[in-house]
Design an enzyme around this catalytic site. Structure first.
Site, PDB file in Angstrom:
ATOM      1  N   CYS A   1      43.572  35.848  46.014  1.00 20.75           N
ATOM      2  CA  CYS A   1      42.758  36.233  44.856  1.00 20.75           C
ATOM      3  C   CYS A   1      43.561  36.307  43.568  1.00 20.75           C
ATOM      4  O   CYS A   1      42.985  36.356  42.486  1.00 20.75           O
ATOM      5  CB  CYS A   1      41.929  37.485  45.090  1.00 20.75           C
ATOM      6  SG  CYS A   1      42.714  38.822  45.885  1.00 20.75           S
TER       7      CYS A   1
ATOM      8  N   HIS B   1      35.062  40.884  49.498  1.00 19.80           N
ATOM      9  CA  HIS B   1      35.001  39.464  49.124  1.00 19.80           C
ATOM     10  C   HIS B   1      35.323  38.651  50.378  1.00 19.80           C
ATOM     11  O   HIS B   1      36.189  39.055  51.172  1.00 19.80           O
ATOM     12  CB  HIS B   1      36.046  39.104  48.057  1.00 19.80           C
ATOM     13  CG  HIS B   1      35.712  39.519  46.667  1.00 19.80           C
ATOM     14  ND1 HIS B   1      36.650  40.078  45.809  1.00 19.80           N
ATOM     15  CD2 HIS B   1      34.559  39.435  45.962  1.00 19.80           C
ATOM     16  CE1 HIS B   1      36.070  40.327  44.639  1.00 19.80           C
ATOM     17  NE2 HIS B   1      34.806  39.952  44.703  1.00 19.80           N
TER      18      HIS B   1
HETATM   19  N1  ARG Z   1      40.294  45.239  41.996  1.00 21.14           N
HETATM   20  C1  ARG Z   1      39.667  43.957  42.153  1.00 21.14           C
HETATM   21  C2  ARG Z   1      38.172  44.132  42.439  1.00 21.14           C
HETATM   22  O1  ARG Z   1      37.806  45.073  43.095  1.00 21.14           O
HETATM   23  C3  ARG Z   1      40.332  43.189  43.242  1.00 21.14           C
HETATM   24  C4  ARG Z   1      39.796  41.811  43.394  1.00 21.14           C
HETATM   25  C5  ARG Z   1      40.420  41.052  44.502  1.00 21.14           C
HETATM   26  N2  ARG Z   1      39.888  39.768  44.547  1.00 21.14           N
HETATM   27  C6  ARG Z   1      39.505  39.104  45.645  1.00 21.14           C
HETATM   28  N3  ARG Z   1      39.056  37.898  45.493  1.00 21.14           N
HETATM   29  N4  ARG Z   1      39.526  39.653  46.818  1.00 21.14           N
HETATM   30  O2  ARG Z   1      37.358  43.374  42.032  1.00 21.14           O
END
Ligand code: ARG
Length: 291
Positions: free
Chosen positions: A273, A177
């Site tokens: 997040c 992300h």
């Molecule tokens: N386990 C989650 C996923 O893989 C973690 C999300 C983290 N969110 C972020 N915006 N980086 O989707």
């Protein structure tokens, strides 16, 4: 500056029970889920307390069984000027969150905390503010794609908000992300992790951000999930930081607040997040607080 308002989710059903990014290690989680959950509760409380202590307001929504990643509301929507564009998740493991978050946004709308809910076209995958970050100093969205969000999310976001944007293709499954590797700081600085981007994306960053405003995170800083930071005014809230980053940010006049977020880092997430800013405005109110 208006008091920022963040959404967070209660961590009661958090767990690392599947693997949809390289950080997630269900084996480690399953070694002691009871201790893991109690550490997660403490970490979530500490993050909430740090946000409140630095002057923010926090709205909590309840957890839901079977949706362990509901603790990451940054992925639930893009919000600007009261307009909410709900996310569409790539992985089936997280798609059940869409209805939960939608209900939460309807409630926030009824309470007047947001004004409008706008849908993305059906063929778009877009994982919320995790892949679409408003840069108040430059008056534009930075839009990540290529790992989770699809490339066609870029025109869809342009259409939904009518704001300038810069698309950035992400090159690494570990920085899946945009918010894991990219954090604009008020005053015009940019904390980012160059290896996470394609050469074209890096060129786009360099064309918008002057060398003096670039703060390049080291491997260690990025792996500590410190680029995944919450910033408003001079306050920066993040996971436990290496000394190097603490020095860099403090020297620039930012006030660093560190929280032990280890249980959530085991899921591939940090401070940014675990939150979703509800009150972000594109107008002058939040612009140009120079550090
Ligand atoms: N386990 C989650 C996923 O893989 C973690 C999300 C983290 N969110 C972020 N915006 N980086 O989707």
């Amino acid at each position: 500056m208006d008091q920022p308002i963040f959404l967070m989710t209660e961590p009661d059903h958090f767990g690392v029970v599947y693997q949809i990014n390289p950080w997630m290690r269900p084996d480690s989680w399953h070694a002691d889920p009871v201790a893991g959950l109690s550490a997660a509760r403490a970490a979530s409380r500490a993050l909430r307390a740090a946000l409140i202590e630095t002057g923010a307001k926090v709205e909590m929504i309840p957890a839901a069984p079977g949706l362990p990643d509901l603790v990451f509301p940054a992925n639930a929507a893009i919000i600007l000027d009261g307009v909410v564009v709900p996310a569409r998740f790539r992985h089936p493991e997280r798609q059940g969150e869409e209805a939960m978050f939608r209900a939460a946004f309807e409630t926030l709308k009824a309470r007047g905390l947001v004004t409008e809910i706008v849908e993305l076209p059906p063929d778009v995958i877009q994982e919320g503010a995790g892949d679409c970050i408003w840069d108040a100093d430059r008056g534009l969205f930075w839009v990540g794609h290529g790992q989770r969000s699809s490339a066609n999310s870029v025109p869809a976001i342009a259409q939904a908000f009518g704001k300038p944007l810069v698309a950035l293709e992400l090159a690494s499954p570990r920085f899946y992300h945009l918010d894991t590797c990219f954090c604009p700081l008020q005053g015009g600085k940019l904390l980012f992790y160059p290896p996470a981007f394609t050469p074209e994306a890096l060129a786009a960053i360099h064309s918008q951000v002057a060398p003096k405003d670039r703060i390049e995170a080291s491997d260690e800083e990025a792996q500590a999930f410190c680029v995944n930071a919450v910033n408003f005014g001079r306050q920066v809230v993040m996971a436990k930081a290496p000394q190097s980053l603490r020095h860099k940010l403090t020297a620039l006049g930012y006030r660093l607040h560190e929280v032990d977020l280890a249980p959530f880092i085991l899921s591939g997430g940090g401070a940014y997040c675990m939150t979703l800013r509800l009150d972000r405005r594109s107008g002058s109110a939040q612009l140009r607080i120079r550090a």
